[in-house]
Design a protein around this motif. Structure first.
Motif, PDB file in Angstrom:
ATOM      1  N   GLN A   1       0.827  -1.201   0.000  1.00 46.57           N
ATOM      2  CA  GLN A   1       0.000   0.000   0.000  1.00 46.57           C
ATOM      3  C   GLN A   1       0.867   1.260   0.000  1.00 46.57           C
ATOM      4  N   MET A   2       1.897   1.230   0.834  1.00 50.34           N
ATOM      5  CA  MET A   2       2.794   2.385   0.932  1.00 50.34           C
ATOM      6  C   MET A   2       3.500   2.623  -0.392  1.00 50.34           C
ATOM      7  N   LEU A   3       3.943   1.553  -1.024  1.00 49.64           N
ATOM      8  CA  LEU A   3       4.641   1.657  -2.302  1.00 49.64           C
ATOM      9  C   LEU A   3       3.739   2.286  -3.356  1.00 49.64           C
ATOM     10  N   LYS A   4       2.492   1.814  -3.416  1.00 49.75           N
ATOM     11  CA  LYS A   4       1.546   2.334  -4.410  1.00 49.75           C
ATOM     12  C   LYS A   4       1.271   3.815  -4.188  1.00 49.75           C
ATOM     13  N   VAL A   5       1.042   4.191  -2.922  1.00 43.33           N
ATOM     14  CA  VAL A   5       0.736   5.588  -2.606  1.00 43.33           C
ATOM     15  C   VAL A   5       1.930   6.485  -2.922  1.00 43.33           C
ATOM     16  N   VAL A   6       3.126   6.048  -2.544  1.00 41.97           N
ATOM     17  CA  VAL A   6       4.331   6.856  -2.802  1.00 41.97           C
ATOM     18  C   VAL A   6       4.560   7.026  -4.300  1.00 41.97           C
ATOM     19  N   LEU A   7       4.342   5.954  -5.075  1.00 40.63           N
ATOM     20  CA  LEU A   7       4.499   6.047  -6.530  1.00 40.63           C
ATOM     21  C   LEU A   7       3.504   7.042  -7.126  1.00 40.63           C
ATOM     22  N   LEU A   8       2.290   7.052  -6.599  1.00 41.28           N
ATOM     23  CA  LEU A   8       1.289   8.015  -7.058  1.00 41.28           C
ATOM     24  C   LEU A   8       1.716   9.444  -6.725  1.00 41.28           C
ATOM     25  N   PHE A   9       2.294   9.624  -5.554  1.00 38.87           N
ATOM     26  CA  PHE A   9       2.779  10.952  -5.167  1.00 38.87           C
ATOM     27  C   PHE A   9       3.955  11.376  -6.043  1.00 38.87           C
ATOM     28  N   ILE A  10       4.819  10.429  -6.374  1.00 33.86           N
ATOM     29  CA  ILE A  10       5.949  10.736  -7.262  1.00 33.86           C
ATOM     30  C   ILE A  10       5.424  11.190  -8.628  1.00 33.86           C
ATOM     31  N   GLY A  11       4.410  10.476  -9.134  1.00 30.58           N
ATOM     32  CA  GLY A  11       3.791  10.849 -10.404  1.00 30.58           C
ATOM     33  C   GLY A  11       3.210  12.250 -10.357  1.00 30.58           C
ATOM     34  N   ASN A  12       2.594  12.583  -9.223  1.00 33.15           N
ATOM     35  CA  ASN A  12       1.999  13.911  -9.082  1.00 33.15           C
ATOM     36  C   ASN A  12       3.066  14.993  -8.982  1.00 33.15           C
ATOM     37  N   TRP A  13       4.201  14.650  -8.361  1.00 30.71           N
ATOM     38  CA  TRP A  13       5.307  15.608  -8.298  1.00 30.71           C
ATOM     39  C   TRP A  13       5.886  15.854  -9.685  1.00 30.71           C
ATOM     40  N   LEU A  14       5.833  14.836 -10.545  1.00 31.47           N
ATOM     41  CA  LEU A  14       6.291  15.018 -11.926  1.00 31.47           C
ATOM     42  C   LEU A  14       5.397  16.016 -12.656  1.00 31.47           C
ATOM     43  N   ILE A  15       4.099  15.989 -12.335  1.00 27.33           N
ATOM     44  CA  ILE A  15       3.154  16.925 -12.960  1.00 27.33           C
ATOM     45  C   ILE A  15       3.509  18.366 -12.581  1.00 27.33           C
ATOM     46  N   VAL A  16       3.660  18.612 -11.278  1.00 26.86           N
ATOM     47  CA  VAL A  16       3.955  19.979 -10.836  1.00 26.86           C
ATOM     48  C   VAL A  16       5.379  20.371 -11.223  1.00 26.86           C
ATOM     49  N   GLY A  17       6.290  19.394 -11.264  1.00 27.08           N
ATOM     50  CA  GLY A  17       7.659  19.682 -11.689  1.00 27.08           C
ATOM     51  C   GLY A  17       7.712  20.117 -13.138  1.00 27.08           C
ATOM     52  N   PHE A  18       6.900  19.452 -13.986  1.00 24.95           N
ATOM     53  CA  PHE A  18       6.822  19.836 -15.394  1.00 24.95           C
ATOM     54  C   PHE A  18       6.222  21.235 -15.512  1.00 24.95           C
ATOM     55  N   GLY A  19       5.216  21.507 -14.677  1.00 31.31           N
ATOM     56  CA  GLY A  19       4.607  22.841 -14.670  1.00 31.31           C
ATOM     57  C   GLY A  19       5.621  23.912 -14.303  1.00 31.31           C
ATOM     58  N   PHE A  20       6.481  23.609 -13.330  1.00 30.78           N
ATOM     59  CA  PHE A  20       7.512  24.567 -12.926  1.00 30.78           C
ATOM     60  C   PHE A  20       8.513  24.788 -14.058  1.00 30.78           C
ATOM     61  N   PHE A  21       8.811  23.726 -14.790  1.00 29.04           N
ATOM     62  CA  PHE A  21       9.721  23.864 -15.939  1.00 29.04           C
ATOM     63  C   PHE A  21       9.103  24.789 -16.992  1.00 29.04           C
ATOM     64  N   ILE A  22       7.802  24.614 -17.244  1.00 33.68           N
ATOM     65  CA  ILE A  22       7.102  25.480 -18.216  1.00 33.68           C
ATOM     66  C   ILE A  22       7.120  26.928 -17.722  1.00 33.68           C
ATOM     67  N   LEU A  23       6.920  27.118 -16.414  1.00 27.26           N
ATOM     68  CA  LEU A  23       7.008  28.463 -15.818  1.00 27.26           C
ATOM     69  C   LEU A  23       8.398  29.052 -16.076  1.00 27.26           C
ATOM     70  N   THR A  24       9.425  28.241 -15.837  1.00 28.18           N
ATOM     71  CA  THR A  24      10.805  28.675 -16.052  1.00 28.18           C
ATOM     72  C   THR A  24      11.022  29.089 -17.510  1.00 28.18           C
ATOM     73  N   LYS A  25      10.452  28.310 -18.428  1.00 28.01           N
ATOM     74  CA  LYS A  25      10.617  28.586 -19.867  1.00 28.01           C
ATOM     75  C   LYS A  25       9.876  29.860 -20.276  1.00 28.01           C
ATOM     76  N   SER A  26       8.788  30.187 -19.575  1.00 25.38           N
ATOM     77  CA  SER A  26       8.043  31.408 -19.904  1.00 25.38           C
ATOM     78  C   SER A  26       8.843  32.660 -19.553  1.00 25.38           C
ATOM     79  N   ILE A  27       9.785  32.530 -18.611  1.00 25.98           N
ATOM     80  CA  ILE A  27      10.605  33.663 -18.178  1.00 25.98           C
ATOM     81  C   ILE A  27      11.999  33.615 -18.799  1.00 25.98           C
ATOM     82  N   TYR A  28      12.528  32.399 -18.922  1.00 26.15           N
ATOM     83  CA  TYR A  28      13.867  32.215 -19.507  1.00 26.15           C
ATOM     84  C   TYR A  28      13.763  31.184 -20.634  1.00 26.15           C
ATOM     85  N   PRO A  29      13.369  31.630 -21.839  1.00 26.99           N
ATOM     86  CA  PRO A  29      13.128  30.711 -22.971  1.00 26.99           C
ATOM     87  C   PRO A  29      14.331  29.854 -23.356  1.00 26.99           C
ATOM     88  N   ALA A  30      15.538  30.293 -22.976  1.00 28.56           N
ATOM     89  CA  ALA A  30      16.750  29.568 -23.385  1.00 28.56           C
ATOM     90  C   ALA A  30      16.935  28.244 -22.656  1.00 28.56           C
TER      91      ALA A  30
END
Length: 314
Positions: free
Chosen positions: A197-226
């Protein structure tokens, strides 16, 4: 005569002092470099910025769903709509001193449904542990993309860290650490979950962190396109470790100053300091605006339900 020190009041005073110092420093820094910063802010790609913010919306809604899933595993769940509403309301706890509101807002809804509040409290603790674990794994993976030769010869160590991570999330190991912490605070902090159960929940949280991490990268690109797409996971890892340090820095209100400092230090390896500073400050708005909008949506939704007399669907 010995003076008794109120730890809560002392911590609150330290938070206020630290918060004021951070605001003063940022005001001084931006005033000193205003011409450069104003030019960068005006050149932000608004379309890309809005897209990045949508990822943060998805991240928060998914977190609410993960919260509901954790309560289901532990036998204290309520209707999904109510669970999500309670979670969104609890976001306000980040902006209220003491953060007790984060738990109290959820308990109110679960009390209405006569759910066991002790189990709900444990679930709240599990959620916070998994949040930290998910961010930690995102940071560990990002080390593979570290833009510096410093870690080039130590990638084997990163692989060991990943292996150690999946060993250390075993409930027996986590509960051993929590028992030690519990003795200090005189509370039972153990997690009643199986490894699967713990493994499944942690993997789901990791997946969700990838979502927000990708969003932060897009934010970074909106300010620093390079910034390059190959640096996406590195940027995501910076966001993850800044979140961890912000949560652990109890002296900093909502991680103010700490998160920004980590972001600047990390991004300076791939861009000029001025761009990193702008991104760190804008990232605070990037997360605050969606959070407050979600709280408002939860309020409007609950009011409409109450006024219409409709019962949430099962």
């Amino acid at each position: 005569m010995k003076l008794k020190i109120n730890k809560d009041k002392l911590l609150k005073a330290l938070k206020i002092i630290f918060g004021v110092l951070v605001v003063v420093f940022l005001a001084w820094y931006f005033r000193k470099n205003w011409d450069e910063f104003s030019e960068k802010i005006m050149s932000v790609n608004i379309g890309i910025f809005i897209v990045s913010m949508l990822f943060y919306f998805v991240y928060k809604i998914t977190l609410a769903s993960l919260w509901h899933y954790i309560t289901k595993i532990n036998g204290c769940s309520i209707r999904y709509e109510k669970a999500v509403t309670s979670y969104l309301y609890s976001i306000l706890g980040k902006y209220i001193p003491g953060k007790v509101f984060m738990l109290a807002a959820r308990l109110t809804y679960y009390k209405e449904e006569e759910a066991p509040l002790s189990k709900v409290t444990v679930c709240f603790f599990i959620e916070n542990v998994c949040t930290l674990l998910g961010a930690a794994m995102l940071f560990i993976v990002s080390l593979f993309f570290f833009p510096n030769e410093l870690l080039e010869n130590y990638k084997w160590l990163t692989l060991l860290l990943i292996a150690a991570f999946f060993v250390c999330i075993h409930p027996k190991i986590i509960n051993f650490v929590l028992r030690l912490i519990g003795k200090i605070f005189k509370k039972n902090l153990e997690i009643p979950m199986k490894y699967s159960q713990m493994l499944k929940v942690v993997l789901l949280f990791i997946g969700n962190w990838l979502i927000v991490g990708f969003g932060f990268f897009i934010l970074t690109k909106s300010i620093y396109p390079a910034v390059e797409w190959s640096q996406m996971l590195y940027c995501a890892g910076i966001w993850g470790v800044s979140a961890i340090m912000g949560i652990l820095a109890i002296f900093a209100p909502s991680g103010l100053g700490v998160r920004e400092g980590i972001i600047v230090a990390g991004l300076m390896l791939i861009m000029p300091q001025s761009d990193a500073m702008v991104i760190s400050v804008v990232s605070r708005l990037w997360q605050t605006i969606p959070e407050l909008l979600l709280v408002a949506m939860a309020f409007v939704y609950s009011r409409i339900r109450r006024l219409s007399g409709m019962k949430p669907s099962s």
